[in-house]
Design a protein around this motif. Sequence first.
Motif, PDB file in Angstrom:
ATOM      1  N   ASN A  20      37.947  -8.843 -34.577  1.00  0.00           N
ATOM      2  CA  ASN A  20      37.935  -7.918 -35.705  1.00  0.00           C
ATOM      3  C   ASN A  20      38.276  -6.493 -35.287  1.00  0.00           C
ATOM      4  N   VAL A  21      37.885  -6.107 -34.093  1.00  0.00           N
ATOM      5  CA  VAL A  21      38.281  -4.785 -33.590  1.00  0.00           C
ATOM      6  C   VAL A  21      39.806  -4.715 -33.507  1.00  0.00           C
ATOM      7  N   GLN A  22      40.423  -5.763 -32.990  1.00  0.00           N
ATOM      8  CA  GLN A  22      41.890  -5.789 -32.893  1.00  0.00           C
ATOM      9  C   GLN A  22      42.541  -5.740 -34.274  1.00  0.00           C
ATOM     10  N   LEU A  23      42.007  -6.475 -35.240  1.00  0.00           N
ATOM     11  CA  LEU A  23      42.541  -6.451 -36.604  1.00  0.00           C
ATOM     12  C   LEU A  23      42.416  -5.058 -37.214  1.00  0.00           C
ATOM     13  N   LEU A  24      41.276  -4.434 -37.010  1.00  0.00           N
ATOM     14  CA  LEU A  24      41.038  -3.095 -37.543  1.00  0.00           C
ATOM     15  C   LEU A  24      41.972  -2.071 -36.909  1.00  0.00           C
TER      16      LEU A  24
ATOM     17  N   LEU B 106      46.563   1.567 -37.138  1.00  0.00           N
ATOM     18  CA  LEU B 106      47.827   1.977 -36.521  1.00  0.00           C
ATOM     19  C   LEU B 106      49.011   1.764 -37.457  1.00  0.00           C
ATOM     20  N   HIS B 107      48.978   0.673 -38.207  1.00  0.00           N
ATOM     21  CA  HIS B 107      50.065   0.420 -39.159  1.00  0.00           C
ATOM     22  C   HIS B 107      50.119   1.531 -40.215  1.00  0.00           C
ATOM     23  N   ALA B 108      48.974   1.887 -40.766  1.00  0.00           N
ATOM     24  CA  ALA B 108      48.922   2.957 -41.771  1.00  0.00           C
ATOM     25  C   ALA B 108      49.406   4.269 -41.171  1.00  0.00           C
ATOM     26  N   TRP B 109      48.979   4.566 -39.964  1.00  0.00           N
ATOM     27  CA  TRP B 109      49.350   5.822 -39.298  1.00  0.00           C
ATOM     28  C   TRP B 109      50.859   5.860 -39.009  1.00  0.00           C
ATOM     29  N   GLU B 110      51.402   4.758 -38.467  1.00  0.00           N
ATOM     30  CA  GLU B 110      52.821   4.707 -38.137  1.00  0.00           C
ATOM     31  C   GLU B 110      53.690   4.802 -39.388  1.00  0.00           C
TER      32      GLU B 110
END
Length: 126
Positions: free
Chosen positions: A108-112, A117-121
């Motif tokens: 879940n840490v990896q998913l979060l 990161l997707h939103a930021w990028e």
Amino acid sequence: MTSPAALTSALRHHPEGSYCLAAAADLLISQRWLHRGDFTDRFITIGPAAFDDRTTACVDWPAAINALDAGDLACSGGEQRMLRLTAGLADGIPVDLRDALTGIDSTNVQLLVRAVLHAWECQLNG
């Protein structure tokens, strides 16, 4: 109950233009929530899109978190934490990061992290 595949498509259509909503939709999709009628039937609204013929869906995040707080949405501690984090990303609902982050597993840490990161990028390149 609408199928998880149909909900996935509709949730991904709704947040066009909102990077945090798109990231939260992906985070929600990666969990088991779309397979739970007690979540989808109560907190997801499905309807026609405003500008094309696709179906869209949105989550009533405040209602979902209120149900969680009231004990009306049965789930594990990890599921609660991930739902709170997803609601925070999607709708700005405050979440206690000290509690949420120390109680989730590495998957879940990896998913979060991927969702954030997707939103930021996307915002950076948008």
